[in-house]
Design an enzyme around this catalytic site. Structure first.
Site, PDB file in Angstrom:
ATOM      1  N   SER A   1       4.129   2.714   8.003  1.00 30.51           N
ATOM      2  CA  SER A   1       3.846   1.656   7.028  1.00 30.51           C
ATOM      3  C   SER A   1       5.093   1.220   6.279  1.00 30.51           C
ATOM      4  O   SER A   1       5.923   2.047   5.908  1.00 30.51           O
ATOM      5  CB  SER A   1       2.846   2.166   5.991  1.00 30.51           C
ATOM      6  OG  SER A   1       1.550   2.052   6.474  1.00 30.51           O
ATOM      7  N   GLY A   2       5.181  -0.081   6.034  1.00 34.78           N
ATOM      8  CA  GLY A   2       6.297  -0.609   5.238  1.00 34.78           C
ATOM      9  C   GLY A   2       7.540  -0.879   6.054  1.00 34.78           C
ATOM     10  O   GLY A   2       8.432  -1.586   5.611  1.00 34.78           O
TER      11      GLY A   2
ATOM     12  N   ASP B   1       0.049  -7.633   1.783  1.00 31.14           N
ATOM     13  CA  ASP B   1       0.430  -6.216   1.666  1.00 31.14           C
ATOM     14  C   ASP B   1       1.959  -6.114   1.720  1.00 31.14           C
ATOM     15  O   ASP B   1       2.536  -5.703   2.727  1.00 31.14           O
ATOM     16  CB  ASP B   1      -0.226  -5.432   2.823  1.00 31.14           C
ATOM     17  CG  ASP B   1       0.034  -3.945   2.736  1.00 31.14           C
ATOM     18  OD1 ASP B   1       0.512  -3.478   1.688  1.00 31.14           O
ATOM     19  OD2 ASP B   1      -0.254  -3.250   3.730  1.00 31.14           O
TER      20      ASP B   1
ATOM     21  N   HIS C   1       0.817  -1.220   0.000  1.00 24.44           N
ATOM     22  CA  HIS C   1       0.000   0.000   0.000  1.00 24.44           C
ATOM     23  C   HIS C   1       0.851   1.270   0.000  1.00 24.44           C
ATOM     24  O   HIS C   1       0.307   2.374  -0.072  1.00 24.44           O
ATOM     25  CB  HIS C   1      -1.023  -0.014   1.152  1.00 24.44           C
ATOM     26  CG  HIS C   1      -0.482   0.324   2.486  1.00 24.44           C
ATOM     27  ND1 HIS C   1      -0.111  -0.629   3.411  1.00 24.44           N
ATOM     28  CD2 HIS C   1      -0.232   1.522   3.070  1.00 24.44           C
ATOM     29  CE1 HIS C   1       0.326  -0.027   4.496  1.00 24.44           C
ATOM     30  NE2 HIS C   1       0.266   1.281   4.311  1.00 24.44           N
TER      31      HIS C   1
ATOM     32  N   GLU D   1      23.348   9.960   4.370  1.00 29.70           N
ATOM     33  CA  GLU D   1      22.266   9.472   3.519  1.00 29.70           C
ATOM     34  C   GLU D   1      22.762   9.007   2.151  1.00 29.70           C
ATOM     35  O   GLU D   1      23.726   9.548   1.614  1.00 29.70           O
ATOM     36  CB  GLU D   1      21.208  10.577   3.287  1.00 29.70           C
ATOM     37  CG  GLU D   1      20.500  11.046   4.534  1.00 29.70           C
ATOM     38  CD  GLU D   1      21.202  12.227   5.211  1.00 29.70           C
ATOM     39  OE1 GLU D   1      22.386  12.496   4.906  1.00 29.70           O
ATOM     40  OE2 GLU D   1      20.556  12.869   6.050  1.00 29.70           O
TER      41      GLU D   1
ATOM     42  N   GLY E   1       2.415   6.652   8.723  1.00 26.90           N
ATOM     43  CA  GLY E   1       3.752   6.942   8.215  1.00 26.90           C
ATOM     44  C   GLY E   1       4.779   5.891   8.579  1.00 26.90           C
ATOM     45  O   GLY E   1       5.909   5.946   8.107  1.00 26.90           O
TER      46      GLY E   1
END
Ligand SMILES: *[C@@H]1O[C@H](CO)[C@@H](O)[C@H](O)[C@H]1NC(C)=O
Ligand SMILES: *[C@@H]1O[C@H](CO)[C@@H](O)[C@H](O)[C@H]1NC(C)=O
Ligand SMILES: *[C@@H]1O[C@H](CO)[C@@H](O)[C@H](O)[C@H]1NC(C)=O
Length: 265
Positions: free
Chosen positions: A212-213, A115, A69, A93, A210
């Site tokens: 998520s994943g 998902d 998602h 980074e 936020g």
């Protein structure tokens, strides 16, 4: 849920495709700031304008594991590894654009089943003191109820488009059995065999909007990918994660597909 996104004013980004935990309020609930660069395989998925929207785990120098998602379209995404405070440049980074997104073929956005998504990067990340690979569990290995795991994330700037720096946060949560999570007292039949649940009976600690994943780590292995829930830190509703061990074979097949082809013939 989708209508909530209108306030984000993202002209270029069709964020309406990003559901579940991306939409929820707050950030990692009940946790604390992680030590700098302590979760070196953790990546931030950002819009091309630098806005964090999901987490992920680097599983190969060329591949990131995240939630299906979180798919806002490869052309709108930038992957950032070695980050600690998002929206603040720290010199550690590394940035890579997606080459291609591989959403699980069984992903169902109405049930949240499967998902899970792999992102192939255009250029490999360099492994160093700030960037490493996430160890994954073997296919089919389970986690027992009560095992304490750790979920981490940058959450979301709920003001939408705001620029305040966000530091990586982390919280520990115990595994909840599928039977309890799927019971009428909780998610009432909506938990599939591809999901694992984690949270305290008293609530208060959870992943949230936020996150998520991002990874749920148990015994050093990424067993879960932050997927969905009902509110955040609600005692009745643990956090729901995609069960990475159910997808280990699928992950390896995608990452090493060309290698398999070579060795088979
Ligand atoms: C998603 O799941 C629902 C409920 O089981 C089902 O009706 C629907 O056909 C599924 N959609 C896809 C795309 O598989
Ligand atoms: C379970 O899923 C159904 C159908 O998607 C939904 O109407 C219901 O509210 C869900 N229940 C819980 C507790 O999540
Ligand atoms: C959860 O309950 C539903 C409805 O009874 C069932 O179809 C599903 O298989 C259950 N999930 C698990 C993981 O047992």
């Amino acid at each position: 849920m989708r209508s909530l996104l209108v306030c984000l004013c993202c002209v270029l980004l069709d964020l309406t495709t990003v559901q579940s935990r991306v939409l929820m309020q707050g950030r990692i609930v009940g946790g604390h700031t992680a030590a700098p660069n302590s979760i070196r395989y953790m990546v931030s998925l950002q819009s091309t304008r630098g806005q964090h929207f999901c987490g992920g785990s680097l599983v190969h120098r060329y591949w990131v594991l995240t939630a299906a998602h979180c798919n806002i379209g490869a052309e709108h995404m930038m992957i950032v590894a070695g980050d600690y405070i998002v929206n603040s440049f720290e010199g550690t980074e590394q940035y890579a654009k997606p080459h291609r997104l591989v959403t699980h073929p069984l992903y169902n956005e109405s049930t949240n089943n499967a998902d899970i998504m792999l992102i192939k990067l255009r250029a490999p990340m360099v492994l160093n003191r700030y960037v490493s690979l996430a160890p994954l569990p073997k296919q089919g290995t389970g986690v027992v109820e009560g095992l304490v795991c750790r979920v981490s994330g940058w959450g979301y700037n709920s003001a939408g488009g705001g620029r305040a720096p966000f530091t990586l946060r982390t919280v520990t949560v115990p595994i909840v059995s599928s039977a309890r999570c799927n019971s009428s007292e909780s998610f009432n039949g909506n938990i599939t065999a591809n999901m694992i649940c984690a949270g305290y009976r008293t609530g208060g600690k959870d992943a949230c909007k936020g996150d998520s994943g991002g990874p749920l780590v148990c015994g050093g292995l990424v067993y879960g990918v932050v997927s969905w829930g009902n509110g955040c830190g609600n005692a009745k509703f643990p956090g729901v994660y995609s069960a990475v061990s159910k997808f280990r074979r699928w992950i390896d097949q995608n990452i090493y597909r060309s290698h398999y082809r070579c060795t088979r013939y």
